[in-house]
Design a protein around this motif. Sequence first.
Motif, short mmCIF file in Angstrom:
data_model
loop_
_atom_site.label_atom_id
_atom_site.label_comp_id
_atom_site.label_asym_id
_atom_site.label_seq_id
_atom_site.Cartn_x
_atom_site.Cartn_y
_atom_site.Cartn_z
N LEU A 139 -9.87 -1.07 -10.05
CA LEU A 139 -8.43 -1.14 -9.69
C LEU A 139 -8.12 -2.06 -8.61
O LEU A 139 -8.75 -2.37 -7.69
N VAL A 140 -7.04 -3.14 -8.98
CA VAL A 140 -6.62 -3.91 -8.08
C VAL A 140 -5.48 -3.63 -7.12
O VAL A 140 -4.51 -3.14 -7.62
N VAL A 141 -5.86 -3.52 -5.84
CA VAL A 141 -5.00 -3.25 -4.89
C VAL A 141 -4.30 -4.43 -4.13
O VAL A 141 -5.18 -4.88 -3.19
N ASP A 160 -6.41 -2.20 -13.87
CA ASP A 160 -5.07 -1.68 -13.47
C ASP A 160 -4.79 -2.42 -11.97
O ASP A 160 -5.58 -2.57 -11.36
N ARG A 161 -3.47 -2.47 -11.56
CA ARG A 161 -3.03 -2.84 -10.32
C ARG A 161 -2.15 -2.17 -9.68
O ARG A 161 -1.08 -1.52 -10.33
N VAL A 162 -1.93 -1.90 -8.31
CA VAL A 162 -1.20 -1.51 -7.67
C VAL A 162 -0.63 -2.19 -6.60
O VAL A 162 -1.66 -3.00 -5.81
N ALA A 163 0.42 -2.24 -6.27
CA ALA A 163 1.22 -3.59 -5.22
C ALA A 163 1.37 -2.89 -3.95
O ALA A 163 1.77 -3.65 -3.03
N ASN A 164 1.15 -1.59 -3.75
CA ASN A 164 1.55 -1.05 -2.50
C ASN A 164 0.55 0.00 -2.02
O ASN A 164 -0.02 0.72 -2.84
N LEU A 191 -3.98 5.34 -3.18
CA LEU A 191 -4.84 6.50 -3.34
C LEU A 191 -4.51 7.57 -4.53
O LEU A 191 -5.67 8.01 -5.12
N ALA A 192 -3.43 7.78 -4.96
CA ALA A 192 -2.88 8.71 -6.06
C ALA A 192 -3.39 8.07 -7.14
O ALA A 192 -4.12 8.44 -8.19
N ARG A 193 -3.22 6.50 -7.22
CA ARG A 193 -3.89 5.81 -8.56
C ARG A 193 -5.34 6.06 -8.58
O ARG A 193 -5.87 6.00 -9.77
#
Length: 128
Positions: A12-14, A36-40, A45-47
């Motif tokens: 996971l890319v944050v 996958d990626r989260v930008a925020n 944490l949920a992801r």
Amino acid sequence: MPMDGAKQYSVLVVEDEDNIALALDYLMTREGYAHDRVANGGAALARIRDMRPDLVLLDVMLPEMSGYEICQAMRLDPDLAGIKILMMTARGSAIERKKGLALGADGFISKPFELGELRAEVRRLLES
């Protein structure tokens, strides 16, 4: 699952900067990792709980919640504590590195990074 029977690692890319996230996406795809990626920071944490990745590539400076806060929260949560964390920062001073490692990061890389250096660090963490 890769055809040779090896485990397919998930990452996971944050990262909030699109150009860096694109480079990481390219590298993860080329290395054969599910990612996958989260930008925020607030959504991270949920992801992480949903995805249960093998590795989190975690930027320090994020909107809503810093990488340090996410790292600390992961290490305090027994369900997430085993996930590897590679922190990334543009402010790659010794103090930043020490803080990240003290909070439980498994590795620390300064931006801009060489893709080869990042690839080696990701492999080291996933295969250890």
